[in-house]
Design an enzyme around this catalytic site. Sequence first.
Site, PDB file in Angstrom:
ATOM      1  NE  ARG A  93      -0.740  17.401 -10.563  1.00 29.58           N
ATOM      2  CZ  ARG A  93      -1.042  18.431  -9.759  1.00 29.58           C
ATOM      3  NH1 ARG A  93      -0.861  19.670 -10.174  1.00 29.58           N
ATOM      4  NH2 ARG A  93      -1.545  18.209  -8.564  1.00 29.58           N
ATOM      5  CE  LYS A  98       1.503  22.808  -4.442  1.00 27.41           C
ATOM      6  NZ  LYS A  98       1.043  21.874  -5.486  1.00 27.41           N
ATOM      7  CG  MET A 107      15.045  43.239 -13.180  1.00 22.35           C
ATOM      8  SD  MET A 107      16.767  42.892 -13.503  1.00 22.35           S
ATOM      9  CE  MET A 107      16.671  42.093 -15.106  1.00 22.35           C
ATOM     10  CE1 TYR A 144      14.659  49.437 -21.212  1.00 22.54           C
ATOM     11  CE2 TYR A 144      13.399  48.495 -19.381  1.00 22.54           C
ATOM     12  CZ  TYR A 144      14.610  48.922 -19.923  1.00 22.54           C
ATOM     13  OH  TYR A 144      15.754  48.834 -19.174  1.00 22.54           O
TER      14      TYR A 144
END
Length: 345
Positions: free
Chosen positions: A128, A34, A290, A242
């Site tokens: 679940r 998956k 990023m 940053y």
Amino acid sequence: MSAPALLTVDLHALAANFRTLETVGRAPVHPVVKADAYGLGAEACARRLAAEGARTFFVARVSEGERLRAALGGGPAIYVLDGCLTGRAGRLRAADLRPVLNTEAQLAEWRTAGGGACGVQIDTGMNRLGFGAATAPEPFDGLRLVMSHLACADDPAEPMNARQRDAFAAAATRYPGVLRSFANSGGVFLGESYAFDATRPGICLYGGGPEGRPDERIRPVATLTAEVLQLRDVPAGETVGYSRGFTTTETTRVATVAAGYADGVLRSYSPRGMVAVAGTLRPIVGRVSMDVCAVDVTGLDVAVGDQVELFGGQRMIDDAATAAGTIAWELLTSIGSRVPRAYVG
């Protein structure tokens, strides 16, 4: 393949992990592919696993199953863990997919569409997906699989593992002759009593350890590398990145590396992240951006264009995940689509 950032997938190591899991679990391995084989490429991984003898695969979504069927052709069984959601039965049948039914409504939807081969999931405590043990359906035509899922398999000392195993064993007696599957990656290593008829490993196929840390029995499969874009000497007292995320205490050689959170290098790597460069582990400094991150390479022989390993054979995926405050599953599935995948073996 040349790219600023690159994910290399070692299919030989994938095959070796498959064989290890069969040996340890003493049961056939039905791979979980998956989420695009946990970000590594479901088509390529499943083809290699099929070549190793895998004949049953698990995905989460109908769309994943459709792509996998197109890649593998007829023959292998492909189970869809979502089950048979409203309006999806036609697609499941058209692609010869087997829903793992989780509710009475799903069972009714599947039967109304004509039914066919399918599975049933029994919830044994994870709360679940799946039928409760007391409300599980009676045996019916087309039922090929009964399964459940361990909640705490990465902790062998957790008493819930044995409780779930015993609950599953009791519930499965309702379905004589139907394939029983219980153990995920961690469950494979809990002992033979957890294996039943077939196991469903995921992360251990792709290089993660069964207990969330490196395991010498599991080979690394995925290697994420990125190029050094620029080098600079940052004087003492200046900041990097940053929000002035890192302040130098002495003149520091900083490499700007072509991988950021858009590529799967999580911001949470700051300030504990380490990468392999020039044969040693060095810290990520400042906040991950990023598209880039910064690495302290003071004292190393590093040039623009050199490769930095974010994780792989030198920086194990579980160690990288721990430094980022997460798990190997998240690191692998976070690798951005702009990062090309290269397959070896």
